[in-house]
Scaffold this active site. Structure first.
Site, PDB file in Angstrom:
ATOM      1  N   LYS A 147       0.838  -1.201   0.000  1.00 40.22           N
ATOM      2  CA  LYS A 147       0.000   0.000   0.000  1.00 40.22           C
ATOM      3  C   LYS A 147       0.873   1.252   0.000  1.00 40.22           C
ATOM      4  O   LYS A 147       0.625   2.197  -0.746  1.00 40.22           O
ATOM      5  CB  LYS A 147      -0.949  -0.014   1.214  1.00 40.22           C
ATOM      6  CG  LYS A 147      -2.076  -1.034   1.074  1.00 40.22           C
ATOM      7  CD  LYS A 147      -2.905  -1.216   2.348  1.00 40.22           C
ATOM      8  CE  LYS A 147      -3.929  -2.344   2.134  1.00 40.22           C
ATOM      9  NZ  LYS A 147      -4.724  -2.678   3.323  1.00 40.22           N
TER      10      LYS A 147
ATOM     11  N   GLN B  92      -5.027  -1.488   9.479  1.00 41.87           N
ATOM     12  CA  GLN B  92      -4.904  -2.815   8.875  1.00 41.87           C
ATOM     13  C   GLN B  92      -5.517  -3.870   9.805  1.00 41.87           C
ATOM     14  O   GLN B  92      -5.221  -3.912  10.996  1.00 41.87           O
ATOM     15  CB  GLN B  92      -3.423  -3.126   8.581  1.00 41.87           C
ATOM     16  CG  GLN B  92      -3.189  -4.419   7.826  1.00 41.87           C
ATOM     17  CD  GLN B  92      -3.761  -4.415   6.411  1.00 41.87           C
ATOM     18  OE1 GLN B  92      -3.855  -3.378   5.762  1.00 41.87           O
ATOM     19  NE2 GLN B  92      -4.148  -5.574   5.925  1.00 41.87           N
TER      20      GLN B  92
ATOM     21  N   ASP C 179     -11.343   2.968   3.786  1.00 44.21           N
ATOM     22  CA  ASP C 179     -11.611   1.524   3.738  1.00 44.21           C
ATOM     23  C   ASP C 179     -13.110   1.248   3.720  1.00 44.21           C
ATOM     24  O   ASP C 179     -13.530   0.113   3.471  1.00 44.21           O
ATOM     25  CB  ASP C 179     -11.006   0.849   4.979  1.00 44.21           C
ATOM     26  CG  ASP C 179      -9.838  -0.059   4.647  1.00 44.21           C
ATOM     27  OD1 ASP C 179      -9.737  -0.478   3.473  1.00 44.21           O
ATOM     28  OD2 ASP C 179      -9.043  -0.341   5.554  1.00 44.21           O
TER      29      ASP C 179
HETATM   30  N1  GUN Z   1      -7.303  -6.875   5.988  1.00 46.06           N
HETATM   31  C1  GUN Z   1      -7.647  -7.634   4.932  1.00 46.06           C
HETATM   32  N2  GUN Z   1      -8.164  -6.868   3.950  1.00 46.06           N
HETATM   33  C2  GUN Z   1      -8.145  -5.603   4.411  1.00 46.06           C
HETATM   34  C3  GUN Z   1      -8.548  -4.355   3.850  1.00 46.06           C
HETATM   35  O1  GUN Z   1      -9.059  -4.232   2.733  1.00 46.06           O
HETATM   36  N3  GUN Z   1      -8.343  -3.278   4.640  1.00 46.06           N
HETATM   37  C4  GUN Z   1      -7.812  -3.367   5.892  1.00 46.06           C
HETATM   38  N4  GUN Z   1      -7.681  -2.253   6.594  1.00 46.06           N
HETATM   39  N5  GUN Z   1      -7.432  -4.503   6.433  1.00 46.06           N
HETATM   40  C5  GUN Z   1      -7.594  -5.614   5.692  1.00 46.06           C
END
Ligand code: GUN
Length: 281
Positions: free
Chosen positions: A52, A96, A119
């Site tokens: 990311k 996350q 998100d």
């Molecule tokens: N963990 C697995 N997929 C995601 C996601 O799309 N965003 C976040 N913040 N954590 C995750």
């Protein structure tokens, strides 16, 4: 059978974000900013966060990662989020997941300013999505919708089976499909007869983390199959939730793993963060 190339589409989205960022910088002096909060040392989470941050750099975003040990208290995480909420350089905040067991994930997600919730996990945005209002939408299901659009796959009136009912994939996926006038069935771990649902569907979208769950006899001829699963198996290779080798010959369209939905998640995170930055204007 046609492969849906998520890698190529993600690149296209990323390039268009980069162009808009350049424009935003020149015309409004705005640099979109993303803050990522990473708790603990789960290797997969570290790998995702690294990807990311790299993607942010590529498109010209400002990005900052807060690495926290898994001994951190909930209050300390909340204090960091509140700092990011009031930081004018930050347009998007991402925590996350999963978080360590002693942390109340719902509580944490609730603290994020809904206007910076790139998100789309905050109840405010989830509620807006369900009611069909403009909102931030979870990146993975949003990426799947982008794939349908790119490949001119009509959704109205289609029977779609969403396998998996998680808050971050299955539920928002089902809402998006319903908003697009599809007839949606959601199956989950307590579903009595999974095959009865998947084999009737025009489109099967699966994201549960079970390698090879969807087998040849579970999809109909000509179905469209979207595989959101990313599983590392014993030999070290990555596979999805679909038995690709045997299912793909029956499909009109199918996403591969890797190179399918995976790259789209990050592309849509960039797109959501840009959307948030534009709201500064
Ligand atoms: N963990 C697995 N997929 C995601 C996601 O799309 N965003 C976040 N913040 N954590 C995750």
């Amino acid at each position: 059978m046609q492969l849906i190339d998520g890698k190529a589409l993600a690149k296209k989205v990323q390039d268009s974000v980069a162009t808009e960022v350049e424009q935003l910088k020149q015309e409004e002096n705005i640099v979109p900013g993303l803050a990522v909060i990473l708790v603990g040392d789960d290797p997969a989470s570290h790998a995702y966060v690294k990807m990311k941050a790299k993607a942010c750099e590529k498109v010209g975003f400002y990005s900052i990662t807060h690495n926290m040990p898994d001994t951190i208290s909930q209050d300390e995480i909340i204090a960091t989020i509140e700092m990011m909420n009031s930081n004018p350089r930050i347009d998007g905040i991402l925590v996350q997941l999963p978080l360590p067991k002693h942390i109340d994930t719902d509580k944490i997600l609730e603290v994020i300013d809904p206007k910076k919730d790139v998100d789309g996990f905050h109840a405010y945005n989830v509620g807006r999505l369900v009611t069909g209002l403009d909102s931030f939408v979870a990146c993975t299901p949003l990426g799947v919708m982008k794939m349908f659009e790119e490949y001119n796959i009509e959704l109205q009136g289609k029977d779609v089976c969403v396998v998996g009912a998680s808050n971050i994939v299955g539920k928002p996926m089902a809402s998006l499909l319903l908003n697009a006038n599809a007839t949606v069935t959601i199956t989950h771990i307590f579903t009595k007869d999974l095959k009865a649902h998947t084999s009737k569907a025009d489109i099967v979208v699966v994201g549960v983390g079970v390698p090879g769950l969807i087998k040849e006899d579970m999809v109909k001829e000509g179905a469209i199959v979207i595989d959101i699963g990313i599983n590392r198996i014993e030999d070290g290779s990555l596979v999805g939730d679909v038995d690709f080798k045997n299912v793909s010959p029956k499909c009109s369209y199918i996403t591969p793993v890797p190179g399918g939905v995976g790259p789209m998640t990050i592309a849509m995170l960039l797109s959501n963060t840009l959307k948030s930055a534009k709201q500064r204007v």
